[in-house]
Scaffold this motif. Structure first.
Motif, PDB file in Angstrom:
ATOM      1  N   LYS A 106       0.827  -1.217   0.000  1.00  0.00           N
ATOM      2  CA  LYS A 106       0.000   0.000   0.000  1.00  0.00           C
ATOM      3  C   LYS A 106       0.855   1.258   0.000  1.00  0.00           C
ATOM      4  O   LYS A 106       0.349   2.354  -0.254  1.00  0.00           O
ATOM      5  CB  LYS A 106      -0.939  -0.013   1.196  1.00  0.00           C
ATOM      6  CG  LYS A 106      -2.058  -1.042   1.068  1.00  0.00           C
ATOM      7  CD  LYS A 106      -2.970  -1.049   2.284  1.00  0.00           C
ATOM      8  CE  LYS A 106      -4.072  -2.102   2.122  1.00  0.00           C
ATOM      9  NZ  LYS A 106      -4.955  -2.177   3.319  1.00  0.00           N
ATOM     10  N   ALA A 107       2.152   1.112   0.271  1.00  0.00           N
ATOM     11  CA  ALA A 107       3.057   2.258   0.191  1.00  0.00           C
ATOM     12  C   ALA A 107       3.096   2.835  -1.220  1.00  0.00           C
ATOM     13  O   ALA A 107       3.464   4.006  -1.409  1.00  0.00           O
ATOM     14  CB  ALA A 107       4.458   1.853   0.624  1.00  0.00           C
ATOM     15  N   LEU A 108       2.741   2.032  -2.218  1.00  0.00           N
ATOM     16  CA  LEU A 108       2.771   2.486  -3.601  1.00  0.00           C
ATOM     17  C   LEU A 108       1.492   3.209  -3.991  1.00  0.00           C
ATOM     18  O   LEU A 108       1.396   3.740  -5.107  1.00  0.00           O
ATOM     19  CB  LEU A 108       2.997   1.291  -4.539  1.00  0.00           C
ATOM     20  CG  LEU A 108       4.254   0.459  -4.265  1.00  0.00           C
ATOM     21  CD1 LEU A 108       4.356  -0.680  -5.270  1.00  0.00           C
ATOM     22  CD2 LEU A 108       5.495   1.323  -4.295  1.00  0.00           C
ATOM     23  N   GLU A 109       0.523   3.241  -3.102  1.00  0.00           N
ATOM     24  CA  GLU A 109      -0.749   3.886  -3.390  1.00  0.00           C
ATOM     25  C   GLU A 109      -0.762   5.312  -2.826  1.00  0.00           C
ATOM     26  O   GLU A 109       0.059   5.681  -1.991  1.00  0.00           O
ATOM     27  CB  GLU A 109      -1.904   3.087  -2.777  1.00  0.00           C
ATOM     28  CG  GLU A 109      -1.986   1.643  -3.271  1.00  0.00           C
ATOM     29  CD  GLU A 109      -3.053   0.844  -2.536  1.00  0.00           C
ATOM     30  OE1 GLU A 109      -3.759   1.426  -1.679  1.00  0.00           O
ATOM     31  OE2 GLU A 109      -3.175  -0.366  -2.811  1.00  0.00           O
ATOM     32  N   GLY A 110      -1.716   6.104  -3.277  1.00  0.00           N
ATOM     33  CA  GLY A 110      -1.904   7.441  -2.717  1.00  0.00           C
ATOM     34  C   GLY A 110      -0.899   8.452  -3.233  1.00  0.00           C
ATOM     35  O   GLY A 110      -0.019   8.156  -4.041  1.00  0.00           O
ATOM     36  N   ASP A 111      -1.020   9.662  -2.733  1.00  0.00           N
ATOM     37  CA  ASP A 111      -0.179  10.769  -3.182  1.00  0.00           C
ATOM     38  C   ASP A 111       1.221  10.677  -2.588  1.00  0.00           C
ATOM     39  O   ASP A 111       1.403  10.144  -1.485  1.00  0.00           O
ATOM     40  CB  ASP A 111      -0.804  12.103  -2.769  1.00  0.00           C
ATOM     41  CG  ASP A 111      -2.151  12.351  -3.440  1.00  0.00           C
ATOM     42  OD1 ASP A 111      -2.326  11.874  -4.590  1.00  0.00           O
ATOM     43  OD2 ASP A 111      -3.017  13.001  -2.825  1.00  0.00           O
ATOM     44  N   PRO A 112       2.206  11.230  -3.286  1.00  0.00           N
ATOM     45  CA  PRO A 112       3.547  11.330  -2.689  1.00  0.00           C
ATOM     46  C   PRO A 112       3.497  12.236  -1.460  1.00  0.00           C
ATOM     47  O   PRO A 112       2.563  13.022  -1.279  1.00  0.00           O
ATOM     48  CB  PRO A 112       4.391  11.957  -3.815  1.00  0.00           C
ATOM     49  CG  PRO A 112       3.590  11.797  -5.064  1.00  0.00           C
ATOM     50  CD  PRO A 112       2.158  11.764  -4.655  1.00  0.00           C
ATOM     51  N   LEU A 113       4.513  12.112  -0.636  1.00  0.00           N
ATOM     52  CA  LEU A 113       4.603  12.970   0.537  1.00  0.00           C
ATOM     53  C   LEU A 113       4.842  14.414   0.100  1.00  0.00           C
ATOM     54  O   LEU A 113       5.700  14.691  -0.741  1.00  0.00           O
ATOM     55  CB  LEU A 113       5.739  12.501   1.440  1.00  0.00           C
ATOM     56  CG  LEU A 113       5.526  11.136   2.104  1.00  0.00           C
ATOM     57  CD1 LEU A 113       6.832  10.606   2.680  1.00  0.00           C
ATOM     58  CD2 LEU A 113       4.473  11.231   3.197  1.00  0.00           C
ATOM     59  N   SER A 114       4.077  15.321   0.673  1.00  0.00           N
ATOM     60  CA  SER A 114       4.226  16.737   0.345  1.00  0.00           C
ATOM     61  C   SER A 114       5.426  17.321   1.084  1.00  0.00           C
ATOM     62  O   SER A 114       5.948  16.713   2.032  1.00  0.00           O
ATOM     63  CB  SER A 114       2.960  17.505   0.731  1.00  0.00           C
ATOM     64  OG  SER A 114       2.820  17.538   2.148  1.00  0.00           O
ATOM     65  N   SER A 115       5.852  18.496   0.672  1.00  0.00           N
ATOM     66  CA  SER A 115       6.970  19.157   1.346  1.00  0.00           C
ATOM     67  C   SER A 115       6.624  19.457   2.800  1.00  0.00           C
ATOM     68  O   SER A 115       7.488  19.358   3.684  1.00  0.00           O
ATOM     69  CB  SER A 115       7.359  20.431   0.603  1.00  0.00           C
ATOM     70  OG  SER A 115       6.251  21.320   0.500  1.00  0.00           O
ATOM     71  N   ALA A 116       5.368  19.809   3.054  1.00  0.00           N
ATOM     72  CA  ALA A 116       4.949  20.077   4.431  1.00  0.00           C
ATOM     73  C   ALA A 116       4.995  18.810   5.274  1.00  0.00           C
ATOM     74  O   ALA A 116       5.434  18.838   6.436  1.00  0.00           O
ATOM     75  CB  ALA A 116       3.539  20.668   4.441  1.00  0.00           C
ATOM     76  N   GLU A 117       4.578  17.688   4.696  1.00  0.00           N
ATOM     77  CA  GLU A 117       4.619  16.417   5.431  1.00  0.00           C
ATOM     78  C   GLU A 117       6.057  15.978   5.675  1.00  0.00           C
ATOM     79  O   GLU A 117       6.387  15.491   6.759  1.00  0.00           O
ATOM     80  CB  GLU A 117       3.849  15.346   4.656  1.00  0.00           C
ATOM     81  CG  GLU A 117       2.341  15.544   4.688  1.00  0.00           C
ATOM     82  CD  GLU A 117       1.604  14.636   3.721  1.00  0.00           C
ATOM     83  OE1 GLU A 117       0.470  14.245   4.039  1.00  0.00           O
ATOM     84  OE2 GLU A 117       2.154  14.340   2.639  1.00  0.00           O
ATOM     85  N   LEU A 118       6.906  16.149   4.678  1.00  0.00           N
ATOM     86  CA  LEU A 118       8.309  15.797   4.860  1.00  0.00           C
ATOM     87  C   LEU A 118       8.946  16.643   5.953  1.00  0.00           C
ATOM     88  O   LEU A 118       9.756  16.144   6.742  1.00  0.00           O
ATOM     89  CB  LEU A 118       9.064  15.980   3.542  1.00  0.00           C
ATOM     90  CG  LEU A 118       8.746  14.957   2.446  1.00  0.00           C
ATOM     91  CD1 LEU A 118       9.382  15.367   1.129  1.00  0.00           C
ATOM     92  CD2 LEU A 118       9.209  13.566   2.850  1.00  0.00           C
ATOM     93  N   SER A 119       8.569  17.902   6.020  1.00  0.00           N
ATOM     94  CA  SER A 119       9.091  18.772   7.076  1.00  0.00           C
ATOM     95  C   SER A 119       8.616  18.312   8.447  1.00  0.00           C
ATOM     96  O   SER A 119       9.392  18.287   9.415  1.00  0.00           O
ATOM     97  CB  SER A 119       8.659  20.218   6.817  1.00  0.00           C
ATOM     98  OG  SER A 119       9.124  21.080   7.825  1.00  0.00           O
ATOM     99  N   ARG A 120       7.351  17.926   8.534  1.00  0.00           N
ATOM    100  CA  ARG A 120       6.821  17.413   9.806  1.00  0.00           C
ATOM    101  C   ARG A 120       7.539  16.137  10.222  1.00  0.00           C
ATOM    102  O   ARG A 120       7.860  15.942  11.400  1.00  0.00           O
ATOM    103  CB  ARG A 120       5.326  17.137   9.679  1.00  0.00           C
ATOM    104  CG  ARG A 120       4.424  18.340   9.743  1.00  0.00           C
ATOM    105  CD  ARG A 120       2.970  17.918   9.688  1.00  0.00           C
ATOM    106  NE  ARG A 120       2.589  17.109  10.851  1.00  0.00           N
ATOM    107  CZ  ARG A 120       1.463  16.398  10.917  1.00  0.00           C
ATOM    108  NH1 ARG A 120       0.622  16.383   9.865  1.00  0.00           N
ATOM    109  NH2 ARG A 120       1.170  15.699  11.993  1.00  0.00           N
ATOM    110  N   ILE A 121       7.798  15.264   9.256  1.00  0.00           N
ATOM    111  CA  ILE A 121       8.504  14.015   9.558  1.00  0.00           C
ATOM    112  C   ILE A 121       9.901  14.315  10.087  1.00  0.00           C
ATOM    113  O   ILE A 121      10.347  13.706  11.072  1.00  0.00           O
ATOM    114  CB  ILE A 121       8.550  13.114   8.308  1.00  0.00           C
ATOM    115  CG1 ILE A 121       7.155  12.565   8.000  1.00  0.00           C
ATOM    116  CG2 ILE A 121       9.539  11.957   8.503  1.00  0.00           C
ATOM    117  CD1 ILE A 121       7.043  11.848   6.674  1.00  0.00           C
ATOM    118  N   GLU A 122      10.591  15.256   9.473  1.00  0.00           N
ATOM    119  CA  GLU A 122      11.930  15.603   9.941  1.00  0.00           C
ATOM    120  C   GLU A 122      11.890  16.142  11.366  1.00  0.00           C
ATOM    121  O   GLU A 122      12.778  15.850  12.178  1.00  0.00           O
ATOM    122  CB  GLU A 122      12.576  16.629   9.005  1.00  0.00           C
ATOM    123  CG  GLU A 122      13.005  16.062   7.661  1.00  0.00           C
ATOM    124  CD  GLU A 122      14.036  14.958   7.793  1.00  0.00           C
ATOM    125  OE1 GLU A 122      14.893  15.039   8.696  1.00  0.00           O
ATOM    126  OE2 GLU A 122      13.981  14.008   6.984  1.00  0.00           O
TER     127      GLU A 122
END
Length: 333
Positions: free
Chosen positions: A310-326
């Motif tokens: 399911k990792a291949l489904e859905g939208d790519p991670l947005s820049s805002a989400e990547l920032s939150r993850i960091e």
């Protein structure tokens, strides 16, 4: 047991990436047979996982001479499935194996000598009932054998037709650079590097990913869920009796500190907001880098395999989400 016929739509949903500057493409998710496919495991569930993976477009199966347990038994299992089910599809498969860890007694059953690598691959081919593997790796650097000998053995193996491509695994940036250079001079380019990488283990970012991108070498990533930490199994702090943490071999229960649990649950919150599982988020995060050719997953059941796909489904991670993850990853453990 029924006769296996691969799904007609097996290439409908999988994505494939070119491996470095080579002509070979690998699925974004590959199946590793490190655990769950050895002599101590039940053969029928393991066969179901393997065949379901191919039905879902996973064309790459990754092994090593010491996978099991016991060592060698994962290759023996794969050989049985190859003979029984996958032989008609051999040209659709990328099969890799490795040598570099201890396999037999005496001075020739470990590390990186030409003697060991050539002998080990001959044994692996016999266990897997194959004439050749697509990728043969040196599994870990050998501090005592000259790198020229080890890379020369890989070059010899490719020229002998026993492997189509050569790869290295667990090499640091400096040693990897030397290995890549030697193989290029020999005329057998290094296809791929296999490295441990996850949100919680980012050592490859200290020079290795840049090196591989610059040299046109593919990168395949193992332990993407950090031995299961980046799944939903440990979010409450409890250790399931059938988990790796309970066995305490690779994942120690004491790693589940309050700080670690806070970090995992914060990551899980991001995943849930996206309608995804934590494991899917962790795999998607690795695939954000175009230098990541493929992510190696393990699976003990068909349902677990499907969850990771399911990792291949859905939208790519947005820049805002990547920032939150960091921000979450910067939290102390």
């Amino acid at each position: 047991m029924s006769v296996y016929k691969a799904a007609d739509d097996r290439y409908g949903t999988m994505h494939y990436r070119r491996c470095g500057r080579s002509g070979l493409k690998l699925p974004e998710i590959s199946l590793g047979l490190w655990h769950n496919f050895g002599g101590v495991d039940r053969a029928d569930p393991a066969r179901d996982v393997l065949l379901h993976a191919f039905d879902k477009g996973i064309t790459h199966f990754d092994l090593a001479n010491n996978y099991g347990p016991p060592p060698g038994s994962a290759e023996t299992f794969f050989g049985s499935v190859m003979d029984q089910d996958l032989r008609p599809y051999r040209d659709e498969l990328v099969v890799s194996t490795k040598a570099g860890y201890g396999m037999w007694d005496g001075p020739y059953g470990d590390w990186g000598s030409r003697k060991y690598l050539v002998s080990s691959l001959d044994q692996s081919l016999a266990r897997m009932k194959l004439d050749y593997v697509d990728i043969f790796y040196h599994h870990r650097p050998d501090p005592e054998t000259p790198l020229e000998e080890t890379m020369g053995a890989l070059d010899h193996i490719v020229r002998s037709g026993k492997a189509l491509y050569a790869g290295i695994s667990n090499y640091g940036p400096e040693t990897a650079a030397k290995a890549i250079s030697i193989l290029r001079e020999l005329g057998t380019p290094c296809l791929i590097h296999q490295a441990r990488y996850s949100m919680l283990d980012r050592w490859v970012e200290d020079g290795l990913t840049d090196l591989l991108g610059r040299e046109g070498v593919g990168m395949i990533l193992f332990s993407p869920l950090a031995q299961g930490l980046l799944s939903s199994r440990y979010l409450t702090g409890e250790v399931p009796s059938d988990s790796r943490a309970a066995r305490g071999v690779f994942l120690k229960p004491e790693r589940l500190t309050p700080a670690m649990l806070a970090k995992l649950n914060a990551l899980n919150d991001i995943a849930q907001e996206r309608g995804e599982t934590l494991s899917a988020l962790a795999i998607k995060w690795l695939l954000k880098d175009p230098r990541s050719t493929s992510v190696l997953i393990g699976a003990s059941s068909v349902s677990q395999l499907d969850e990771n796909l399911k990792a291949l489904e859905g939208d790519p991670l947005s820049s805002a989400e990547l920032s939150r993850i960091e921000t979450v990853l910067a939290m102390p453990e």
